[in-house]
Every structure is written in structure tokens, then in C-alpha cells.
Design a protein around this motif. Structure first.
Motif, PDB file in Angstrom:
ATOM      1  N   GLY A  19       0.820  -1.206   0.000  1.00 14.07           N
ATOM      2  CA  GLY A  19       0.000   0.000   0.000  1.00 14.07           C
ATOM      3  C   GLY A  19       0.854   1.255   0.000  1.00 14.07           C
ATOM      4  O   GLY A  19       1.869   1.323   0.700  1.00 14.07           O
ATOM      5  N   VAL A  20       0.468   2.232  -0.781  1.00 16.01           N
ATOM      6  CA  VAL A  20       1.274   3.441  -0.933  1.00 16.01           C
ATOM      7  C   VAL A  20       1.531   4.118   0.414  1.00 16.01           C
ATOM      8  O   VAL A  20       2.605   4.679   0.657  1.00 16.01           O
ATOM      9  CB  VAL A  20       0.619   4.431  -1.923  1.00 16.01           C
ATOM     10  N   PHE A  21       0.557   4.032   1.351  1.00 17.39           N
ATOM     11  CA  PHE A  21       0.726   4.698   2.630  1.00 17.39           C
ATOM     12  C   PHE A  21       1.661   3.932   3.566  1.00 17.39           C
ATOM     13  O   PHE A  21       2.002   4.430   4.650  1.00 17.39           O
ATOM     14  CB  PHE A  21      -0.630   4.916   3.297  1.00 17.39           C
ATOM     15  N   ALA A  22       2.079   2.735   3.158  1.00 18.80           N
ATOM     16  CA  ALA A  22       3.069   1.970   3.920  1.00 18.80           C
ATOM     17  C   ALA A  22       4.461   2.137   3.325  1.00 18.80           C
ATOM     18  O   ALA A  22       5.378   1.393   3.665  1.00 18.80           O
ATOM     19  CB  ALA A  22       2.686   0.491   3.953  1.00 18.80           C
ATOM     20  N   THR A  23       4.614   3.106   2.440  1.00 22.10           N
ATOM     21  CA  THR A  23       5.886   3.350   1.769  1.00 22.10           C
ATOM     22  C   THR A  23       6.161   4.846   1.720  1.00 22.10           C
ATOM     23  O   THR A  23       5.312   5.659   2.106  1.00 22.10           O
ATOM     24  CB  THR A  23       5.875   2.818   0.315  1.00 22.10           C
ATOM     25  N   ARG A  24       7.341   5.178   1.184  1.00 22.99           N
ATOM     26  CA  ARG A  24       7.673   6.579   0.921  1.00 22.99           C
ATOM     27  C   ARG A  24       7.731   6.840  -0.580  1.00 22.99           C
ATOM     28  O   ARG A  24       8.467   7.698  -1.048  1.00 22.99           O
ATOM     29  CB  ARG A  24       8.995   6.940   1.597  1.00 22.99           C
ATOM     30  N   SER A  25       6.945   6.106  -1.317  1.00 19.23           N
ATOM     31  CA  SER A  25       6.877   6.259  -2.766  1.00 19.23           C
ATOM     32  C   SER A  25       6.540   7.690  -3.163  1.00 19.23           C
ATOM     33  O   SER A  25       5.855   8.417  -2.442  1.00 19.23           O
ATOM     34  CB  SER A  25       5.808   5.310  -3.329  1.00 19.23           C
ATOM     35  N   THR A  26       6.995   8.081  -4.336  1.00 17.42           N
ATOM     36  CA  THR A  26       6.692   9.422  -4.851  1.00 17.42           C
ATOM     37  C   THR A  26       5.274   9.507  -5.422  1.00 17.42           C
ATOM     38  O   THR A  26       4.761  10.618  -5.612  1.00 17.42           O
ATOM     39  CB  THR A  26       7.691   9.806  -5.958  1.00 17.42           C
ATOM     40  N   PHE A  27       4.646   8.366  -5.707  1.00 18.49           N
ATOM     41  CA  PHE A  27       3.336   8.366  -6.371  1.00 18.49           C
ATOM     42  C   PHE A  27       2.222   8.392  -5.322  1.00 18.49           C
ATOM     43  O   PHE A  27       1.542   7.404  -5.069  1.00 18.49           O
ATOM     44  CB  PHE A  27       3.217   7.151  -7.291  1.00 18.49           C
ATOM     45  N   ARG A  28       2.038   9.567  -4.726  1.00 15.11           N
ATOM     46  CA  ARG A  28       1.130   9.748  -3.607  1.00 15.11           C
ATOM     47  C   ARG A  28      -0.065  10.610  -4.020  1.00 15.11           C
ATOM     48  O   ARG A  28      -0.007  11.330  -5.025  1.00 15.11           O
ATOM     49  CB  ARG A  28       1.859  10.405  -2.444  1.00 15.11           C
ATOM     50  N   PRO A  29      -1.177  10.555  -3.250  1.00 14.46           N
ATOM     51  CA  PRO A  29      -2.317  11.419  -3.571  1.00 14.46           C
ATOM     52  C   PRO A  29      -1.921  12.894  -3.643  1.00 14.46           C
ATOM     53  O   PRO A  29      -2.418  13.641  -4.479  1.00 14.46           O
ATOM     54  CB  PRO A  29      -3.294  11.147  -2.423  1.00 14.46           C
ATOM     55  N   ASN A  30      -1.040  13.319  -2.747  1.00 17.14           N
ATOM     56  CA  ASN A  30      -0.451  14.650  -2.801  1.00 17.14           C
ATOM     57  C   ASN A  30       1.064  14.466  -2.887  1.00 17.14           C
ATOM     58  O   ASN A  30       1.637  13.719  -2.082  1.00 17.14           O
ATOM     59  CB  ASN A  30      -0.816  15.472  -1.558  1.00 17.14           C
ATOM     60  N   PRO A  31       1.715  15.120  -3.830  1.00 20.44           N
ATOM     61  CA  PRO A  31       3.140  14.850  -4.078  1.00 20.44           C
ATOM     62  C   PRO A  31       4.062  15.499  -3.056  1.00 20.44           C
ATOM     63  O   PRO A  31       4.982  16.243  -3.392  1.00 20.44           O
ATOM     64  CB  PRO A  31       3.357  15.437  -5.473  1.00 20.44           C
TER      65      PRO A  31
END
Length: 235
Positions: free
Chosen positions: A87-99
């Protein structure tokens, strides 16, 4: 839904001229420091009064190079080999709801020269030109938890991939030793992190890569488990 807008307060100046090969986290590359140049009207000495008493800062910034790609509910963290979805919220990925991103960096000094207010920063994980929207002092008593759990990223990534400089690269290192005395160490630390995409790391065939670091286009070849620096041509 409520929308928000942010003012850019400054810009990062960094040795990383593209996101390829940027360290996964700050503090991993000894010579990878940079600067934060504050913009008007935030470039006032009064705005940073007292900041010199703090050793580290939280830098809040915009993922400006990937924000047009939108967000993704799941991503593939490189630390998990690039194949496992999380899940994106379990990471520090750049592809977030808000960048929005945040980075903890060392504050090495503050220069106030005329209309310029410049924060000198330690090891960065930010690409050159990154827009900054806020900074906050780091508070060790509240934000340092040695016993905290960090899922798949409990420990620092391996940085032991060997690096050797071939004859052409050795000549170029010598040519620029006066201006860049730590260039060998900097390149060795960057490539030692093995910046290749996760899906490339299991390849058996030799492959050439290139990345812009400082003023150089660094070319290297991965041969088995060894990085061979071919050349470092000045831009």
C-alpha cells in the motif's frame, strides 16, 4: 473535498541532477550535501533566527518530477525487490495522492548575504531543483525512537557493492582533483548503493549505465557484482 495551495519557500541545490541514483534516504552518502536557497519574501534573516541552534531539519518538499504521474494505491518498493506490491501509505513512494515528501537533513550552517539566505545542508536524498514548501527543526526527544519498528525498512540498505575506476576514469579523476577532492569517494558511495532499478539487479549480462552527478556525466558498467566506472565527462 477541501483543496489546499502551498507557496514554494525555496529551492534545493544538490549534486544529483536527475532522480536516477539519488540515495533512497538522506545520510547514506557522506559527500552528498547541498543547499537550500530561500525565495522572497521568505529570504529574510529574521525568518531563520535561532535555527542555527538546531543540528537537523525536516525539509518538506514537492515530488516535482513525478507529480504528473498521479497516485497509485499500491506500489513496488525497491527494498522488496521491485516485485511485491505494498500500500502506498506503507511506503515513501513518490506516487502519492499529494506529491509531498519530507527529508531529515543535517544543518551545517546558514549564510545571509544581501538578499540571499542559504541553508547549508548535509547528506541529501533530493534532486537538484526540488521545490521546498516548509522546514521545521528536528526535536530528538520527541522524534527519536530507537526501538520503533519499520517494517521492510528496519535497517539501512546494503551499500557494499564494489566500485573500481578504469584507466580513463582515473585520468579524469586526477584532472579534477583540485576542484573536487572527494569526487572518488562520492562516486564510490553513490554507485556502492547499486542505484539500478530493482528488476535489473538479477541480470547476468553486463550492462552500461550513466548518471549526471555534480557537473559530470558518469558512465559505468555492471559486470557481475562489480561496478566499473568507465568515464566521468564534464557537462
Amino acid at each position: 473535498m477541501t483543496s489546499f495551495s502551498f507557496e514554494q519557500i525555496g529551492t534545493i541545490h544538490s549534486p544529483y541532477k536527475e532522480k536516477f541514483a539519488v540515495p533512497r534516504q538522506p545520510g547514506l552518502i557522506e559527500d552528498g550535501g547541498g543547499e537550500l536557497h530561500l525565495h522572497a519574501p521568505y529570504n529574510q534573516p529574521e525568518a531563520v533566527r535561532g535555527l542555527e541552534d538546531f543540528s537537523h531539519l525536516w525539509v518538506m518538499f514537492i515530488f516535482h518530477q513525478t507529480m504528473e504521474g498521479g497516485w497509485r494505491p499500491t506500489v513496488r518498493p525497491p527494498r522488496l525487490g521491485g516485485n511485491t506490491r505494498t500500500g502506498v501509505f506503507a511506503t515513501r513512494s513518490t506516487f502519492r495522492p499529494n506529491p509531498l515528501g519530507m527529508s531529515l537533513v543535517e544543518l551545517k550552517g546558514i549564510r545571509c548575504q544581501g538578499q540571499n539566505v542559504i541553508l547549508q545542508l548535509g547528506s541529501l536524498d533530493l534532486v537538484d531543483g526540488t521545490p521546498v514548501v516548509d522546514i521545521k527543526p528536528y526535536l530528538p526527544f520527541a522524534e527519536s525512537h530507537p526501538d520503533a519498528r519499520a517494517g521492510f525498512a528496519q535497517h539501512a540498505p546494503d551499500s557494499g557493492m564494489p566500485v573500481e575506476f578504469l584507466p580513463q576514469a582515473e585520468i579524469q579523476l586526477a584532472e579534477h582533483a583540485g576542484q573536487y577532492p572527494h569526487l572518488r569517494r562520492f562516486i564510490t558511495q553513490v554507485l556502492g548503493q547499486d542505484p539500478r532499478p530493482a528488476y535489473r539487479k538479477g541480470e547476468a549480462a553486463d550492462r552500461d549505465y550513466a548518471v549526471r552527478l555534480l557537473e559530470f556525466n558518469v558512465r559505468w558498467r555492471v559486470t557481475g557484482s562489480l561496478n566499473q566506472v568507465l568515464s566521468l565527462d564534464k557537462d
